[in-house]
Design an enzyme around this catalytic site. Sequence first.
Site, PDB file in Angstrom:
ATOM      1  N   ASN A 103      -6.507  -2.359   2.612  1.00 57.22           N
ATOM      2  CA  ASN A 103      -6.359  -4.366   2.736  1.00 57.22           C
ATOM      3  C   ASN A 103      -7.788  -4.136   2.705  1.00 57.22           C
ATOM      4  O   ASN A 103      -8.394  -3.926   3.153  1.00 57.22           O
ATOM      5  CB  ASN A 103      -5.503  -4.733   3.951  1.00 57.22           C
ATOM      6  N   ARG A 137       0.697  -1.469  -0.114  1.00 61.55           N
ATOM      7  CA  ARG A 137       0.030   0.134  -0.462  1.00 61.55           C
ATOM      8  C   ARG A 137       0.544   1.082  -0.188  1.00 61.55           C
ATOM      9  O   ARG A 137       0.917   2.121  -1.089  1.00 61.55           O
ATOM     10  CB  ARG A 137      -0.963   0.287   0.953  1.00 61.55           C
TER      11      ARG A 137
END
Length: 95
Positions: free
Chosen positions: A40, A22
Amino acid sequence: MTAAKIKLRINVQGKVQGVGFRYMTKVLADELKVTGGVWNEMDGSVTIEAIGDYPTLAKFIEKVKASPSPFGKVTHTTINKDCTIKDSQNFSIRN
């Protein structure tokens, strides 16, 4: 005249959680001036909302598929246009 903005929802599967995926996706998005966000999913995948013009998003997708994180490995990617994605001024990591 500016290029038309495209809004994509990208789901990435593979080794994409716990490897800085990320964070590195945000770095990549900031470099390319892509806006949106990344988070996520409970199933171990990562979802990305990406907003930009076609050439920029094509480059972004290519790099995401190759994994922006050196420790990640992308095995499957699903990409859909999604006009319901809200416009944003930046790219954020969401929980």
